[in-house]
Design a protein around this motif. Structure first.
Motif, PDB file in Angstrom:
ATOM      1  N   THR A 193      64.462  18.711  42.357  1.00  9.74           N
ATOM      2  CA  THR A 193      64.421  17.528  43.070  1.00  9.74           C
ATOM      3  C   THR A 193      65.009  16.353  42.078  1.00  9.74           C
ATOM      4  O   THR A 193      66.058  15.591  42.475  1.00  9.74           O
ATOM      5  N   SER A 194      64.896  16.453  40.677  1.00 11.19           N
ATOM      6  CA  SER A 194      65.430  15.443  39.941  1.00 11.19           C
ATOM      7  C   SER A 194      66.893  15.691  39.870  1.00 11.19           C
ATOM      8  O   SER A 194      67.686  14.983  39.802  1.00 11.19           O
ATOM      9  N   PHE A 195      67.296  17.104  39.836  1.00 13.87           N
ATOM     10  CA  PHE A 195      68.732  17.367  39.648  1.00 13.87           C
ATOM     11  C   PHE A 195      69.527  16.957  40.856  1.00 13.87           C
ATOM     12  O   PHE A 195      70.627  16.611  40.735  1.00 13.87           O
ATOM     13  N   VAL A 196      68.886  17.376  42.034  1.00  9.14           N
ATOM     14  CA  VAL A 196      69.605  17.198  43.146  1.00  9.14           C
ATOM     15  C   VAL A 196      69.616  15.825  43.647  1.00  9.14           C
ATOM     16  O   VAL A 196      70.725  15.181  44.181  1.00  9.14           O
ATOM     17  N   ARG A 197      68.518  14.983  43.409  1.00  6.43           N
ATOM     18  CA  ARG A 197      68.744  13.595  44.027  1.00  6.43           C
ATOM     19  C   ARG A 197      69.116  12.523  42.883  1.00  6.43           C
ATOM     20  O   ARG A 197      69.463  11.373  43.057  1.00  6.43           O
ATOM     21  N   ILE A 198      69.074  12.941  41.495  1.00  3.42           N
ATOM     22  CA  ILE A 198      69.505  11.903  40.563  1.00  3.42           C
ATOM     23  C   ILE A 198      70.599  12.642  39.708  1.00  3.42           C
ATOM     24  O   ILE A 198      71.776  11.800  39.579  1.00  3.42           O
ATOM     25  N   THR A 199      70.296  13.536  39.142  1.00  2.00           N
ATOM     26  CA  THR A 199      71.443  14.206  38.302  1.00  2.00           C
ATOM     27  C   THR A 199      72.819  14.440  38.857  1.00  2.00           C
ATOM     28  O   THR A 199      73.781  13.748  38.257  1.00  2.00           O
ATOM     29  N   LEU A 200      72.787  15.145  39.860  1.00  4.40           N
ATOM     30  CA  LEU A 200      74.187  15.414  40.726  1.00  4.40           C
ATOM     31  C   LEU A 200      74.722  14.142  41.233  1.00  4.40           C
ATOM     32  O   LEU A 200      75.953  14.349  41.058  1.00  4.40           O
ATOM     33  N   PRO A 201      74.334  13.318  41.811  1.00  3.90           N
ATOM     34  CA  PRO A 201      74.863  12.250  42.350  1.00  3.90           C
ATOM     35  C   PRO A 201      75.518  11.349  40.970  1.00  3.90           C
ATOM     36  O   PRO A 201      76.609  10.715  41.440  1.00  3.90           O
ATOM     37  N   LEU A 202      74.683  11.268  40.098  1.00  2.75           N
ATOM     38  CA  LEU A 202      75.309  10.496  38.843  1.00  2.75           C
ATOM     39  C   LEU A 202      76.312  11.150  38.448  1.00  2.75           C
ATOM     40  O   LEU A 202      77.124  10.565  37.535  1.00  2.75           O
ATOM     41  N   LEU A 203      76.334  12.519  38.383  1.00  3.27           N
ATOM     42  CA  LEU A 203      77.567  13.222  37.797  1.00  3.27           C
ATOM     43  C   LEU A 203      78.798  13.190  38.775  1.00  3.27           C
ATOM     44  O   LEU A 203      79.712  14.194  38.281  1.00  3.27           O
ATOM     45  N   SER A 204      78.669  12.748  39.913  1.00  6.16           N
ATOM     46  CA  SER A 204      79.893  12.529  40.761  1.00  6.16           C
ATOM     47  C   SER A 204      81.175  12.305  40.132  1.00  6.16           C
ATOM     48  O   SER A 204      82.262  12.883  40.545  1.00  6.16           O
ATOM     49  N   PRO A 205      81.347  11.361  39.521  1.00  2.97           N
ATOM     50  CA  PRO A 205      82.482  10.836  38.754  1.00  2.97           C
ATOM     51  C   PRO A 205      83.056  12.273  37.899  1.00  2.97           C
ATOM     52  O   PRO A 205      84.265  12.447  37.789  1.00  2.97           O
TER      53      PRO A 205
END
Length: 287
Positions: A193-205
């Protein structure tokens, strides 16, 4: 006499002011001549030869090159980016084994593309060290059938650049605030959940940048084709850039090579003007 002295003084000042401004142009002149002779002039000649020959693009071999290039790009871009992200997540942090694994994954990036493809050519040789394993899988020659040859070229292209994308993702992971992950952990969020909701969106750039780089890299990956398959068998690995090379420098059909180059340029321009702005709208730059 005083008037003449003042006039001479003003003329010397204007000469001193105009003199240094010409120095940068003198230093830039060799570079400008080089660009004119080897960049802009060939582009102009390619346009003059390619525009009247655009009808050649409808030939079966050229259409096959476009099809193979499209399939190859659509597969190698997400695979190399996904494996680069997975490698970054697996090797993030301190530890000797993590550093050793990072060095091992980055190693293909440091090798020339021809050398890296030559390693696979040796490994996949019927008399090579993997011949027993290859034959146990039912493959007499992995480069002998269209499907298996395309898979090999795809695999080499993915493994060659995934280490570079791993470094980009490692840099992106280090910029993620740890407070957000700790707060999510306190709220009961699991690793996924942390990866999908936090890490992945913040890695979008980073993902957007890696996607652009991977797409351009896929369109430039012809070393493995040159070493392993030469576009075969039956045109299964005849990528567009390799076909431009063959048509221009083996068959000396510069009109057809110019038309193919112009088509590739127009495709990249369309991608940059239409597709990239839509993808960038989903990028979250604020943290």
């Amino acid at each position: 006499m005083l008037v003449n002295l003042n006039a001479n003084h003003l003329s010397s000042q204007s000469h001193d002011q105009a003199g240094p401004s010409s120095y940068p142009m003198a230093f830039l002149l060799p570079t400008l001549l080089f660009l004119l002779a080897f960049t802009y002039l060939p582009i102009g000649l390619s346009l003059l030869e390619g525009i009247p020959s655009l009808h050649i693009l409808l030939q079966p071999d050229n259409l096959n090159a476009f099809r193979v290039t499209l399939i190859y790009t659509l597969l190698v871009t997400p695979l190399s980016a996904a494996l680069g992200l997975a490698a970054a997540l697996a090797t993030e942090g301190e530890g000797r084994w993590r550093k050793a694994l990072r060095a091992l994954i980055v190693h293909p990036v440091l090798l020339p593309g021809v050398a890296f493809a030559a390693v696979f050519l040796y490994l996949l040789n019927p008399l090579g060290p993997l011949s027993g394993l290859i034959q146990s899988l039912g493959w007499q020659n992995p480069l002998g059938t269209p499907t298996s040859a395309f898979i090999v070229v795809l695999l080499v292209g993915v493994l060659k650049n995934m280490g570079l994308y791993m470094l980009y993702y490692l840099a992106g992971l280090q910029n993620i605030p740890q407070e957000l992950l700790e707060a999510a952990r306190v709220d009961g969020a699991g690793p996924w959940t942390s990866f999908v909701r936090i890490t992945l969106p913040l890695l979008s750039p980073t993902t957007f940048f890696v996607g652009v780089m991977a797409t351009l890299g896929a369109l430039n990956n012809i070393d493995q084709v040159f070493v392993l398959t030469q576009g075969g068998p039956l045109g299964a690995t005849d990528l567009l850039l390799y076909r431009i090379y063959r048509v221009g420098f083996e068959y000396f059909n510069f009109h057809q090579a110019s038309a193919l180059s112009l088509a590739l340029f127009l495709a990249l321009t369309t991608l940059a003007l239409l597709a990239l702005p839509r993808f960038e709208q989903r990028v979250h730059y604020e943290r």
